[in-house]
Design a protein around this motif. Structure first.
Motif, short mmCIF file in Angstrom:
data_model
loop_
_atom_site.label_atom_id
_atom_site.label_comp_id
_atom_site.label_asym_id
_atom_site.label_seq_id
_atom_site.Cartn_x
_atom_site.Cartn_y
_atom_site.Cartn_z
N ALA A 1 0.82 -1.21 0.00
CA ALA A 1 0.00 0.00 0.00
C ALA A 1 0.85 1.26 0.00
O ALA A 1 0.42 2.32 -0.47
CB ALA A 1 -0.95 0.00 1.20
N VAL A 2 2.08 1.17 0.52
CA VAL A 2 2.99 2.31 0.55
C VAL A 2 4.34 1.86 0.01
O VAL A 2 4.91 0.88 0.48
CB VAL A 2 3.15 2.86 1.98
N GLN B 1 1.63 6.37 -1.99
CA GLN B 1 0.58 5.37 -1.84
C GLN B 1 0.42 4.67 -3.19
O GLN B 1 0.57 5.31 -4.25
CB GLN B 1 -0.74 6.02 -1.45
N GLN C 1 -1.76 12.38 -8.63
CA GLN C 1 -1.83 10.93 -8.86
C GLN C 1 -1.47 10.64 -10.31
O GLN C 1 -1.70 11.46 -11.19
CB GLN C 1 -3.23 10.39 -8.55
N ASP D 1 -8.75 9.70 -2.24
CA ASP D 1 -7.47 9.77 -1.54
C ASP D 1 -6.90 8.39 -1.22
O ASP D 1 -5.80 8.30 -0.67
CB ASP D 1 -7.63 10.56 -0.24
N GLU D 2 -7.63 7.33 -1.56
CA GLU D 2 -7.17 5.97 -1.32
C GLU D 2 -7.01 5.25 -2.66
O GLU D 2 -8.01 4.88 -3.29
CB GLU D 2 -8.15 5.21 -0.43
N SER E 1 -6.24 2.25 -3.49
CA SER E 1 -6.86 0.93 -3.57
C SER E 1 -8.35 1.02 -3.86
O SER E 1 -8.89 0.23 -4.64
CB SER E 1 -6.62 0.17 -2.26
N ARG F 1 0.02 7.69 -5.87
CA ARG F 1 -0.46 8.95 -5.30
C ARG F 1 0.55 9.48 -4.31
O ARG F 1 1.04 8.76 -3.45
CB ARG F 1 -1.81 8.77 -4.60
N LYS F 2 0.87 10.77 -4.46
CA LYS F 2 1.75 11.45 -3.49
C LYS F 2 0.87 11.99 -2.37
O LYS F 2 0.03 12.86 -2.59
CB LYS F 2 2.49 12.59 -4.20
N PRO F 3 1.00 11.46 -1.17
CA PRO F 3 0.12 11.90 -0.09
C PRO F 3 0.30 13.37 0.23
O PRO F 3 1.36 13.96 0.03
CB PRO F 3 0.55 11.03 1.10
#
Length: 373
Positions: free
Chosen positions: A115-116, A121, A270, A301-302, A304, A332-334
């Motif tokens: 996931a990371v 992400q 993203q 924002d997720e 998955s 995705r860059k958090p």
């Protein structure tokens, strides 16, 4: 169910009082059992059918010749059904072994994506067109290296074991070069040189290779592949290559070398990499799946959750069966606490922008087309 059918036929014969009329249908029991049961169960159901046929034939005062014909037919069907059941069980065992090998190959080639990965992400979804094969000609990999996070998504020409072998070759070279080479173009060059030694003249691989060597900059090298989708400031746009080049394995025919595109990639941005099995998926009306619009509808924002929603919508679009392998890889860059405005929290993407290259052209900061392949 087969035993119930045998009993039902016997009851019909008893109620009808029509002698031998219903008895041949007793053969349905062992025949159906061959599809669902093991040989011993088939023999038991066949024995039940033979016993009931003998009792009912005697009760109906059938002639000896008719009774012998029915009983002989039931015995023959039972034996044939037992053999068919044994062959089916053997095929199922072989298929289970093949599936286990396919799953092991999938885990070796297409390793699960956490996931990371590094500062990103990530999420991935892969579907092979042949459901029993589990793996096909599409490939992906995502690595955290000393030179930043690097990823590849590609599509091998052809299908079957040769395509899987080529995908294994590309992934092996990429995983090695991604750690060794500081220049992303040299990573692509090593893959190209390896393919030129091992592929036939008609074989090739389309691929997109991306890297994140420093904060705020995403590098993209596109070799004849579908353009990635960039999500930035509530907008979705394809990252069209400025100088299109042929797929990997064909550069020797044209002499063209790939260029390096550098995009600004900020917190909250993203990037979706995918294969043509997604964009070329058609519904019953022969309409292609609109990936850009789908991304705008489902982005969140997720990663998955976004990728799962895209995959489910793709499956619904094609009616549950893909005709080509399909892969989706989302980065995705958090948004960090320092980069998130206090008064204006980050909002999810709700609408797309035009699908042309306007947004991408504005995002490009540099193109290196003269670097070595």
């Amino acid at each position: 169910m087969p035993a119930l059918i045998v009993v039902a036929v016997a009851v019909l014969d008893l109620l009808g009082g029509s002698g031998m009329t219903w008895l041949p249908l007793l053969a349905v029991g062992p025949a159906l059992a061959a599809v669902t049961s093991r040989p011993r169960t088939v023999l038991r159901i066949g024995l039940l059918a033979v016993v009931l046929a003998a009792v009912l034939a005697a009760r109906g005062r059938a002639s000896g010749g008719e009774e012998a014909i029915v009983l002989s037919a039931l015995v023959a069907v039972t034996l044939a059904s037992s053999l068919a059941s044994a062959l089916r069980v053997r095929r199922e065992q072989v298929l289970a072994a093949v599936r286990s090998v396919a799953e092991a190959a999938q885990h070796a080639l297409l390793k699960p994506v956490p996931a990371v990965v590094g500062e990103f992400q990530a999420a991935v979804r892969y579907s092979a067109a042949e459901a029993e094969a589990r793996i096909g000609g599409d490939l992906y990999a995502l690595l955290s290296t000393p030179h930043g996070v690097r990823a590849i998504v590609g599509d091998v020409r052809g299908k079957g074991l040769p395509a899987v072998g080529t995908a294994a070759l590309v992934l092996g070279v990429f995983r090695e070069a991604a750690y060794d080479e500081p220049d992303l173009l040299e990573v692509v060059g090593r893959i190209e040189r390896s393919l030129s030694r091992n592929l036939g003249s008609d074989d090739f691989v389309t691929a997109v290779v991306v890297g994140y060597p420093r904060d705020g900059h995403m590098e993209v090298v596109n070799c004849g592949h579908a353009p990635p989708l960039l999500v930035h400031d509530g907008m979705v746009a394809p990252v069209e290559p400025v100088d299109p080049v042929p797929p990997l394995g064909l550069s020797g025919l044209t002499g063209e070398t790939p260029g390096l595109q550098v995009l600004p990639f900020e917190d909250g941005d993203q990037l979706l990499l995918y294969t043509d099995g997604v964009t070329e998926a058609r519904n019953h009306s022969r309409e292609f799946y609109p990936l850009t619009e789908g991304m705008a509808r489902h982005v969140s924002d997720e990663p998955s959750r976004t990728v799962a929603a895209l995959h489910d919508e793709l499956q619904a679009h094609v009616g549950g069966r893909l005709h080509d392998d399909a892969a989706l890889l989302l980065l995705r860059k958090p948004v960090t606490a320092d980069s998130r405005p206090a008064a204006e929290p980050h909002a999810p993407v709700t609408s797309p922008v035009p699908t042309g290259p306007q947004r991408t052209a504005e995002a490009l900061t540099s193109v290196r087309a003269d670097a070595p392949a």
